[in-house]
Each structure stands twice: as structure tokens, then as C-alpha cells.
Design a protein around this motif. Structure first.
Motif, mmCIF file in Angstrom:
data_model
loop_
_atom_site.group_PDB
_atom_site.id
_atom_site.type_symbol
_atom_site.label_atom_id
_atom_site.label_comp_id
_atom_site.label_asym_id
_atom_site.label_seq_id
_atom_site.Cartn_x
_atom_site.Cartn_y
_atom_site.Cartn_z
ATOM 1 N N SER A 42 0.846 -1.199 0.000
ATOM 2 C CA SER A 42 0.000 0.000 0.000
ATOM 3 C C SER A 42 0.875 1.240 0.000
ATOM 4 N N ASP A 43 0.391 2.284 -0.597
ATOM 5 C CA ASP A 43 1.136 3.536 -0.669
ATOM 6 C C ASP A 43 0.973 4.310 0.651
ATOM 7 N N ASP A 44 2.039 4.428 1.401
ATOM 8 C CA ASP A 44 1.987 5.100 2.701
ATOM 9 C C ASP A 44 2.498 6.540 2.646
ATOM 10 N N SER A 45 2.611 7.101 1.463
ATOM 11 C CA SER A 45 3.154 8.451 1.330
ATOM 12 C C SER A 45 2.299 9.496 2.047
ATOM 13 N N GLU A 46 0.965 9.375 1.898
ATOM 14 C CA GLU A 46 0.073 10.360 2.528
ATOM 15 C C GLU A 46 0.216 10.328 4.042
ATOM 16 N N ALA A 47 0.351 9.121 4.578
ATOM 17 C CA ALA A 47 0.511 8.974 6.030
ATOM 18 C C ALA A 47 1.798 9.662 6.490
ATOM 19 N N LEU A 48 2.857 9.510 5.695
ATOM 20 C CA LEU A 48 4.125 10.143 6.065
ATOM 21 C C LEU A 48 3.977 11.665 6.057
ATOM 22 N N LEU A 49 3.326 12.188 5.039
ATOM 23 C CA LEU A 49 3.145 13.640 4.969
ATOM 24 C C LEU A 49 2.299 14.149 6.133
ATOM 25 N N ALA A 50 1.289 13.371 6.513
ATOM 26 C CA ALA A 50 0.436 13.773 7.635
ATOM 27 C C ALA A 50 1.223 13.733 8.949
ATOM 28 N N MET A 85 12.340 13.552 -10.009
ATOM 29 C CA MET A 85 13.322 12.800 -10.794
ATOM 30 C C MET A 85 14.704 12.849 -10.155
ATOM 31 N N TYR A 86 15.002 13.951 -9.465
ATOM 32 C CA TYR A 86 16.340 14.083 -8.904
ATOM 33 C C TYR A 86 16.489 13.409 -7.558
ATOM 34 N N GLN A 87 15.379 13.206 -6.869
ATOM 35 C CA GLN A 87 15.482 12.463 -5.620
ATOM 36 C C GLN A 87 14.167 11.797 -5.259
ATOM 37 N N TRP A 88 14.313 10.764 -4.463
ATOM 38 C CA TRP A 88 13.135 10.032 -3.974
ATOM 39 C C TRP A 88 12.644 10.712 -2.687
ATOM 40 N N ILE A 89 13.458 10.756 -1.659
ATOM 41 C CA ILE A 89 13.040 11.432 -0.426
ATOM 42 C C ILE A 89 13.852 12.719 -0.298
ATOM 43 N N ASN A 90 13.150 13.807 -0.395
ATOM 44 C CA ASN A 90 13.772 15.132 -0.475
ATOM 45 C C ASN A 90 13.558 15.872 0.839
ATOM 46 N N LEU A 91 14.603 16.038 1.606
ATOM 47 C CA LEU A 91 14.489 16.753 2.876
ATOM 48 C C LEU A 91 15.035 18.159 2.666
ATOM 49 N N LYS A 92 14.157 19.125 2.813
ATOM 50 C CA LYS A 92 14.487 20.476 2.373
ATOM 51 C C LYS A 92 14.240 21.439 3.519
ATOM 52 N N TRP A 93 15.229 22.287 3.794
ATOM 53 C CA TRP A 93 15.085 23.311 4.834
ATOM 54 C C TRP A 93 14.746 22.707 6.194
ATOM 55 N N ILE A 137 18.208 10.330 -12.849
ATOM 56 C CA ILE A 137 17.998 9.135 -12.029
ATOM 57 C C ILE A 137 18.079 9.568 -10.567
ATOM 58 N N PRO A 138 17.069 9.235 -9.784
ATOM 59 C CA PRO A 138 16.952 9.833 -8.453
ATOM 60 C C PRO A 138 17.955 9.337 -7.412
ATOM 61 N N THR A 139 18.365 10.275 -6.586
ATOM 62 C CA THR A 139 19.082 9.986 -5.347
ATOM 63 C C THR A 139 18.060 9.455 -4.344
ATOM 64 N N ALA A 140 18.486 8.592 -3.435
ATOM 65 C CA ALA A 140 17.516 8.057 -2.457
ATOM 66 C C ALA A 140 17.151 9.123 -1.427
ATOM 67 N N LEU A 141 18.121 9.565 -0.648
ATOM 68 C CA LEU A 141 17.850 10.539 0.419
ATOM 69 C C LEU A 141 18.672 11.783 0.145
ATOM 70 N N ARG A 142 18.014 12.904 0.007
ATOM 71 C CA ARG A 142 18.767 14.117 -0.285
ATOM 72 C C ARG A 142 18.360 15.239 0.660
ATOM 73 N N PRO A 161 7.909 9.243 -4.333
ATOM 74 C CA PRO A 161 8.793 10.399 -4.149
ATOM 75 C C PRO A 161 8.080 11.498 -3.356
ATOM 76 N N VAL A 162 8.742 11.976 -2.296
ATOM 77 C CA VAL A 162 8.128 12.996 -1.431
ATOM 78 C C VAL A 162 9.137 14.095 -1.098
ATOM 79 N N THR A 163 8.606 15.266 -0.825
ATOM 80 C CA THR A 163 9.412 16.348 -0.278
ATOM 81 C C THR A 163 8.926 16.615 1.134
ATOM 82 N N LEU A 164 9.843 16.530 2.090
ATOM 83 C CA LEU A 164 9.530 16.803 3.496
ATOM 84 C C LEU A 164 10.290 18.069 3.838
ATOM 85 N N LYS A 165 9.567 19.136 4.163
ATOM 86 C CA LYS A 165 10.301 20.395 4.274
ATOM 87 C C LYS A 165 9.926 21.243 5.482
#
Ligand SMILES: *[C@@H]1O[C@H](CO)[C@@H](O)[C@H](O)[C@H]1NC(C)=O
Ligand SMILES: *[C@@H]1O[C@H](CO)[C@@H](O)[C@H](O)[C@H]1NC(C)=O
Ligand SMILES: *[C@@H]1O[C@H](CO)[C@@H](O)[C@H](O)[C@H]1NC(C)=O
Ligand SMILES: *[C@@H]1O[C@H](CO)[C@@H](O)[C@H](O)[C@H]1NC(C)=O
Ligand SMILES: *[C@@H]1O[C@H](CO)[C@@H](O)[C@H](O)[C@H]1NC(C)=O
Length: 483
Positions: free
Chosen positions: A90-98, A154-162, A208-213, A123-127
Motif C-alpha cells: 500500500s502507498d503510505d506516502s500520505e501517512a508520512l506527509l500527515a 526525478m532528482y530524488q526520492w526522499i527530499n528533505l528540504k530546509w 535518475i533519483p538519489t535516495a535521500l537528499r 517520491p516525497v518532499t519533506l520540508k
């Protein structure tokens, strides 16, 4: 006094064990309630019967007395309480964002990825979040199929920003499931940098995406977890600072394409230590804009070793300084200690030390290549990224092709290079016809101590003061004013 401290710690431990078991119960309760959000419903409200066997084989826990830290649990945000299913399908992306949104409201909070669960995350951006932790004890899975979309996915899978004062830890795994991406890259027989042109022909994704950026993030710690099988680079820091990485395991098969272990770019004040890195490209790659980087106690290999560069591509300015790499063991890598720059670049590399590097079956343990090129041949230029103040000290062990290769720029030679205590011998079983002599070209500096093989003591030319001036002016003109 000590007794009191000990019994306090024991009580604390018991309380923590109870909480973690309650979170497992909570997990089961929410199993199947996908999509629902439970922001306010944290597990501390659902007290389980004291002494009840949680059914996972661990011994019954004693009944809790009064909860001495009612606030600690409100800081724990279990992904399963936010509608995550954790079955790996199951896609747990929404749960992670919440969970991210909720946890970011609480200073010092932790998002928990419990063990036994597998969270499939798109692929998500957590910021924009300060002072929180991700406790990864389960597995986080990337989609196994190649994806496409706007550049940030495309450049990353999990994008941790700011993010600031941010920690990732735990006994779990971040799995990039990159196999399809590697096949894509290898089927092209081309370098990654050319993916752009492939995109124009609509035959390839643009990157090609980086895993954790991490991007523009400060005071970040990543520890203990395993990161594996990334489509591209495993862990990347870009425009960041105050980075600590330790006790990490990074692994991808040797034939995975372009998979760097850790990639640093425009990042300062970094310490990477006590980690095992095995991948298809550089174990650690240090790019332009990096300074004050300390790497130590690393096992690297297979892979391409620890590299600075390629720097100065397409006439760009590159500045790298104050890099210390020590107590590293390299096994079956292509290179060991490496600095590579493109012809025609600008800027400077200065104050770099590789010390106490143990190599085993490494193709070329020591290399400076100012003619770096990803094609059959690249045009020569008079401009170059200046290289000055580089020390190779206590480099010992075995090689399979060439012990040392210093190919410096014709117009801007390497200066202030030091070779000391080098002891490199061919790997047992390598045919003598396969072994190349040490190569040295336009490299100035001094050698000290025992140097094996013989001949490398003649490698460095003497008298480099005028060259240091050239290097200094490169540094001044292109690097100091930029910082
Ligand atoms: C968060 O907590 C830390 C210490 O635990 C403190 O240094 C920091 O100032 C707090 N931040 C905010 C925004 O309250
Ligand atoms: C980060 O932590 C440090 C030390 O605890 C504190 O001084 C600083 O204010 C924190 N910064 C943020 C943005 O939370
Ligand atoms: C990083 O942490 C240090 C102390 O550990 C603190 O002085 C500094 O303010 C922090 N920086 C940020 C941007 O939070
Ligand atoms: C050179 O780099 C090392 C390691 O990062 C650092 O400790 C030292 O201060 C630097 N030396 C100079 C002259 O900047
Ligand atoms: C570039 O210069 C190097 C060193 O002088 C030389 O070996 C190489 O053949 C040159 N490459 C080209 C493409 O001219």
C-alpha cells in the motif's frame, strides 16, 4: 548517587519498553484503516493491560506505576497511527506527509517507522521542519518501477528540504529498489550526464533519483540505519552544513550504475565516520563548494573509492578546501584516494589530506587526474582547477594495476604535494605484465619516509613557490571572493 542514577535509568528503560509495545498494539488496531488520519490520537491514550504478553515473544512487562513523563509520548508520532498500512504494497506516502505535518508542530518530536513494517513511499518532499527525528526501525521502500514526473521527483526520492537540528536514526533500512533504474542506465551505454539529451528524444527519464537528499539543511545527523540499492546516489547533502553521519551501512551491488554512497556538494562542516559503504560508484564523493570535511574509520568497497570531483566541468568554478580523510580501509575498489578535475575548469582545491589508508586489491590507490573525461577523449585547455596542499600519507597495501598516478595540468601544475610513508605492492596473483609503473606529470612537492615502490621518490618535482602563487591567485580570484 550512582545507584540512584542507575535505578532511574532502569525505570526509564521500562517505561520506554512499555511505550514501544503499546505502539505495536496501536499499529495492529489501525491496520486496514488506510487513509484515515489520527492526528490527535496518540498511543499514550490507549493504555494496555499491564503485564499482558504482547505476543511477540518478549517477556511480560511489569505494570507501570504512574507515568512520570506524560509529555514524552506526545512527542512520538508513529506512522501507523497516521493511516500507514506498512505492508510494503500500500502507498503510505500520505501517512508520512500527515505525520510530518503533525510532528513539525512539536519541538523535539520523533516520527516512528516501527520495525516489522514496510512502508512504500512514493517520491516525497519533506520540508521546513526544525528539531525533529525520524526513528527508522522498519523498512522504507521506494517504488520498484521506474517513475517519471517533474524535476524534483526525478532528482530524488526522499527530499528533505530546509530542515535544521534534524536526526535520522534507527535499526531499519531505506531501500531504493533501484534495479530497474540501473538497467536503464546500463542499457544506454552512456554517462548519466547525457540523460538530458535522452529525455529530449523521449526515450529516457531526465535524471535518475538519489535516495535521500538534504537541501539547505543544517545540523543534520544520519546514523545507524542501512541505505541500500538506490537508483543513483544513496545519501546526498546539497548546500547544507553541520552534517554528521556515522554508523551507517550503505550497500548496492558493484554493477549498479552511478550509485555513489555519500555525495557532498556546497556543504561545510561535515563528519562522516564508522560506516561501511559498498556501491557501484564513489563511496564518498566530494564536489564543489565543500570545506571542512572529516572522513574517518570507513570501510569502502567495492566501489570507486573516496573522490574529490570531477571538478570544473564545462569551464565551471570549483572550490574545495580543508578535507581530511583518514583511517579508511578500501577493498577491491577501482581507485583509493582520488582527485579528478576536468580540463578548462577554474578555482582551487587546497589543503587535502589522505592519511592512514589501507588498500587491498585496489586498481589505482593514489590518483590525481586533471584530465578527467567521461568520453573517449576531451579537449585540452590552458585553464585548470588549481590543486595545492595535498598530502598522501601512510597509504599501504596492495594494488592490481598501478600504485600511483599523478597527472596534473600542464599550465597549472599541482603544487605542495606531499608523499609520505607509501608502501604499495602488487596484489598476489596479478600478472607482472598487467602492472604499470607509477606515473607522475607536473606534480611539485616533497616526499618523505619510506616509499615503496621505489621510483615514486622521484615522482615529485622540487621548487614550487611560483606555482603556489598561481594556485593562491586561483583561490583568491575564484574561491575567496565567492565565500
Ligand atoms: C526546541 O528545543 C530545544 C532543546 O530541546 C531548544 O534548544 C530550542 O530552542 C527549542 N526550539 C523552539 C522553537 O522552541
Ligand atoms: C538547533 O540546536 C541548537 C543547539 O541545541 C540551538 O542552539 C539552535 O537554536 C537550534 N536551531 C533550531 C533552528 O532549532
Ligand atoms: C547548529 O548547532 C549548533 C550547536 O550544536 C548551534 O550553535 C547552531 O545555532 C545550530 N545551527 C542551526 C542553523 O540551527
Ligand atoms: C587544513 O584542513 C584541516 C582538516 O580539515 C584543518 O584542520 C586545518 O586547519 C586546515 N589548515 C588550514 C591552514 O586551513
Ligand atoms: C592533453 O594533454 C596531455 C598532457 O600533455 C596529453 O597527454 C594528451 O594527449 C592531451 N590530449 C589531447 C586530446 O590533446
Amino acid at each position: 548517587m550512582r545507584n540512584k542514577v542507575t535505578s532511574f535509568l532502569v525505570i526509564l528503560l521500562i517505561v520506554l519498553v512499555i511505550f514501544s509495545e503499546m505502539s505495536v498494539l496501536e499499529a495492529r488496531k489501525h491496520h486496514g484503516k488506510k487513509g484515515k488520519k489520527h492526528h490527535k490520537e496518540h498511543h499514550h491514550k490507549k493504555k494496555k493491560h499491564p503485564g499482558e504478553d504482547p505476543g511477540n515473544g518478549s517477556p511480560p512487562t511489569p505494570p507501570p506505576t504512574n507515568d512520570p513523563f506524560p509529555t514524552t509520548s506526545t512527542k512520538n508520532f508513529n506512522l501507523l497511527s497516521f493511516g500507514a498500512v506498512g505492508d510494503g504494497v500500500s502507498d503510505d506516502s500520505e501517512a508520512l506527509l500527515a505525520a510530518w505535518e503533525a510532528a513539525c508542530m512539536v519541538n523535539g518530536s520523533t516520527i516512528e517507522f516501527p520495525s516489522e513494517s514496510k512502508f512504500l513511499i512514493k517520491p516525497v518532499t519533506l520540508k521546513k521542519c526544525n528539531h525533529i527525528s525520524l526513528q527508522i526501525d522498519g523498512t522504507i521502500l521506494a517504488p520498484a518501477k521506474v517513475w517519471s514526473g517533474p524535476t524534483d521527483v526525478m532528482y530524488q526520492w526522499i527530499n528533505l528540504k530546509w530542515v535544521q537540528n534534524f536526526t535520522i536514526r534507527g535499526s531499519g533500512t531505506v531501500d531504493g529498489q533501484g534495479c530497474e533504474w540501473w538497467n536503464l542506465a546500463s542499457s544506454s551505454h552512456r554517462h548519466l550526464d547525457e540523460l538530458d539529451s535522452m529525455k529530449k528524444s523521449n526515450s529516457r527519464p531526465e535524471a535518475i533519483p538519489t535516495a535521500l537528499r538534504f537541501f539547505e539543511s543544517y545540523n543534520v545527523t544520519v546514523r545507524d540505519i542501512t541505505i541500500k540499492n538506490s537508483p543513483n546516489c544513496h545519501l546526498k547533502f546539497d548546500k547544507s552544513g553541520g552534517v554528521k553521519v556515522h554508523d551507517l551501512t550503505i550497500s548496492a551491488p558493484e554493477d549498479s550504475k552511478n550509485t555513489d554512497g555519500i555525495h557532498l556538494q556546497n556543504t561545510q562542516d561535515v563528519e562522516i565516520h564508522h560506516s561501511d559503504i559498498a556501491c557501484g560508484d564513489d563511496c564518498v564523493s566530494i564536489q564543489t563548494g565543500c570545506s571542512n570535511v572529516h572522513i574517518h574509520d570507513i570501510n569502502c568497497g567495492p566501489g570507486h573509492g573516496i573522490s574529490l570531483g570531477g571538478l570544473g566541468k564545462d569551464g565551471s568554478v570549483a572550490c574545495v578546501s580543508n578535507i581530511l580523510v583518514e583511517k579508511v580501509s578500501m577493498t577491491d575498489t577501482l581507485y583509493g584516494a582520488r582527485i579528478k578535475t576536468w580540463q578548462g575548469g577554474l578555482g582551487a582545491v587546497k589543503n587535502v589530506t589522505f592519511s592512514n589508508i589501507q588498500v587491498s586489491g585496489v586498481k589505482v590507490p593514489v590518483i590525481i587526474d586533471q584530465y578527467y573525461c567521461d568520453k573517449h577523449s576531451c579537449q585540452n585547455h590552458t585553464e585548470a582547477v588549481a590543486i595545492t596542499g595535498v598530502t598522501f600519507d601512510q597509504i599501504t597495501g596492495t594494488y592490481t594495476s598501478q600504485p600511483l598516478h599523478l597527472a596534473c595540468s600542464k599550465s597549472v601544475p599541482c603544487s605542495d604535494v606531499t608523499l609520505s610513508d607509501i608502501d604499495l605492492t602488487p596484489s598476489p596473483g596479478v600478472l607482472s605484465g598487467k602492472i604499470r609503473q607509477p606515473f607522475c606529470w607536473n606534480s611539485f612537492g616533497t616526499s618523505e619516509g619510506p616509499l615503496v615502490p621505489q621510483g615514486i621518490d622521484y615522482c615529485l618535482k622540487k621548487g614550487s613557490s611560483s606555482l603556489q602563487k598561481i594556485a593562491k591567485s586561483h583561490d583568491k580570484n575564484y574561491c575567496e571572493q565567492a565565500s
